[in-house]
Design an enzyme around this catalytic site. Structure first.
Site, PDB file in Angstrom:
ATOM      1  N   SER A 240     -18.848 -15.927 -15.269  1.00 17.54           N
ATOM      2  CA  SER A 240     -19.946 -16.730 -15.791  1.00 17.54           C
ATOM      3  C   SER A 240     -19.785 -18.157 -15.286  1.00 17.54           C
ATOM      4  O   SER A 240     -18.666 -18.647 -15.124  1.00 17.54           O
ATOM      5  CB  SER A 240     -19.906 -16.701 -17.321  1.00 17.54           C
ATOM      6  OG  SER A 240     -20.560 -17.840 -17.833  1.00 17.54           O
TER       7      SER A 240
ATOM      8  N   HIS B 136     -24.730   9.999 -31.738  1.00 16.09           N
ATOM      9  CA  HIS B 136     -25.370   8.803 -32.330  1.00 16.09           C
ATOM     10  C   HIS B 136     -24.525   7.549 -32.095  1.00 16.09           C
ATOM     11  O   HIS B 136     -24.601   6.601 -32.874  1.00 16.09           O
ATOM     12  CB  HIS B 136     -25.619   8.970 -33.831  1.00 16.09           C
ATOM     13  CG  HIS B 136     -26.218  10.282 -34.208  1.00 16.09           C
ATOM     14  ND1 HIS B 136     -27.575  10.513 -34.245  1.00 16.09           N
ATOM     15  CD2 HIS B 136     -25.633  11.474 -34.528  1.00 16.09           C
ATOM     16  CE1 HIS B 136     -27.807  11.772 -34.596  1.00 16.09           C
ATOM     17  NE2 HIS B 136     -26.648  12.381 -34.760  1.00 16.09           N
TER      18      HIS B 136
END
Ligand code: ARG
Length: 461
Positions: A277, A156
């Site tokens: 970026s 999980h």
């Protein structure tokens, strides 16, 4: 507009119809396979007494001439031809005259295209398989280097129990080994030659289909001419295997992205495999992993497309089947690119071992082992589970780990705990006690590594 079938028509094909129907823009990709198939075909025709040896030699010379001229750029494949088959045949006749018109004896474009597609995908399948092997080898080395590199195992996406990096990577080795064997199975199943099936019902010429098959390195001829021209199962199987490879690469990419994130910092991707970026100077993004994850969709799309195309087609050949090519070619290029780049990315990334180990220590990954300790001292498992639950609550409250608790604190919750609890829940012990085959303990992992070593040696022979 060069077509092979003008005879029974009284009008030119409408230009839009011609363009809609034509496949040269994409099937030119298999000019080599088309020529190879034609050479095998005329070799067989001569051996069967259907062509003379002289005719065969003239045709083969012509075909080889076309091949080398296409390769050198002297001859350009243009859209004046409907498809690659028309291109080759028309150029052959231009070159060698009327004898070139005998090439298509005992053959239809239906069995011809079935052959070309099989030859093309057969080669590409092997190339993909080699790329899978290269990836397995890189992962195998990572396993060998990291049998003692501790990290948390997750369920999980919550920390569950400690494992090692070798164990985690080993899961992917198993997946890619299955991918390897799937591709090999497909190869064996597809490797039968459709040439000689004609349009759908064989031919009246005494073709030696066994000879054609062996000239083209097939295991033998296909056994039903209607199936031969309308079978695209091998494309479906191949795209299904490719989809599974992409699914594996995509899951792994997702983990790489998580591990490379600022919060995890388990790994650092090499600068050569990262991008920046345009606005945020601090950024180093895992674009390659993201693109691999993203491109998985187009390979699934190719599989869905061919399954859908094939589902309503009556026997035998129908033009729908021309749609088997473009997305398959795209899927081949995508899988090859993704495997190569992913392998490069994985082999250059750096592991941040102290961070991984620290993360394995936090988050109560040793809680199950604390419960097992109590069970080994006679406490029923369900009670042990409850006691360790209390320990966890206590630690959460104090913001400490199980290893930070004093023996007094342990005893206050259960008198069963003794000094040896610390050893029992240490990271090393939690991993090394798990030694059944398939588990992360060192002995178990070393056994798997040696099995994988044998597998790699075997497939490289
Ligand atoms: N371009 C066709 C294809 O890709 C070749 C076979 C054409 N056969 C025909 N009967 N029109 O399927």
């Amino acid at each position: 507009m060069a077509q092979l079938w003008g005879g029974r028509f009284t009008k030119e094909t409408d230009k839009l119809v011609y363009n809609f129907n034509a496949s040269i823009s994409f099937d030119q990709k298999f000019y080599k396979q088309d020529i190879r198939g034609s050479i095998a075909h005329v070799t067989m025709l001569a051996a069967s007494g259907i062509l003379t040896d002289e005719e065969r030699d003239q045709i083969i010379d012509g075909l080889n001439g076309i091949l080398s001229d296409v390769e050198s750029g002297a001859l350009e494949i243009t859209d004046t031809y409907e498809d690659i088959h028309s291109f080759v045949e028309a150029n052959l006749i231009d070159r060698i005259g009327d004898v070139g018109k005998k090439l298509h004896t005992g053959r239809s474009r239906n069995d011809q295209v079935a052959l070309d597609m099989k030859l093309y995908t057969r080669d590409e399948l092997l190339e993909v398989r080699t790329l899978v092997v290269n990836l397995i080898k890189v992962l195998h080395q990572l396993m060998k280097d990291n049998v003692d590199t501790y990290m948390p195992g997750f369920t999980h996406l919550q920390k569950a129990q400690p494992v090692t990096f070798a164990h985690h990577v080993g899961a992917y080795v198993e997946m890619f080994k299955r991918d390897y064997s799937r591709l090999s199975d497909i190869y064996d199943r597809m490797n039968y030659c459709p040439l000689g099936a004609g349009a759908l019902a064989g031919t009246t010429y005494p073709l030696d289909r066994n000879l054609t098959a062996s000239l083209l390195d097939f295991n033998g001829p296909t056994l039903n001419s209607m199936d031969s021209v309308s079978d695209r199962d091998y494309v479906i199987e191949m795209l299904s295997a490719f989809s599974t490879i992409m699914m594996h690469l995509s899951r792994f990419s997702e983990e790489i992205i998580i591990w490379n994130s600022n919060e995890y910092q388990f790994i650092e991707l090499d600068d050569a495999y990262s991008t920046g970026s345009s606005i945020m100077p601090q950024k180093k993004n895992p674009d390659i992993a993201e693109l691999v994850r993203g491109k998985t969709g187009r390979v699934y799309a190719a599989l869905t497309s061919i399954l859908t195309t094939m589902k309503g087609i009556p026997l035998a050949y129908n033009k729908d089947m021309q749609e088997d090519k473009e997305l398959t070619f795209d899927a081949i290029d995508t899988v090859k690119g993704c495997l190569a780049l992913f392998t490069g990315m994985i082999s250059t990334m750096k592991l941040n071992k102290p961070v991984m180990e620290k993360s394995a220590m936090n988050g109560f990954t040793n809680a199950t082992d604390a419960a097992d300790y109590l069970v080994n001292h006679g406490v029923p498992f369900r009670d042990a589970h409850g006691i360790v639950g209390q320990l966890v609550l206590y630690c959460l409250d104090k913001n400490i780990s199980l290893l930070d608790m004093s023996l007094e604190e342990y005893k206050a919750i259960s008198p069963v705990f003794e000094e040896d609890i610390y050893q029992a829940i240490s990271l090393e012990e939690c991993v090394s006690k798990r030694n059944t085959i398939g588990a992360p303990g060192k002995e178990a992992i070393m056994e798997v590594i040696s099995i994988n070593e044998k597998f790699i040696n075997l497939i490289e022979e």
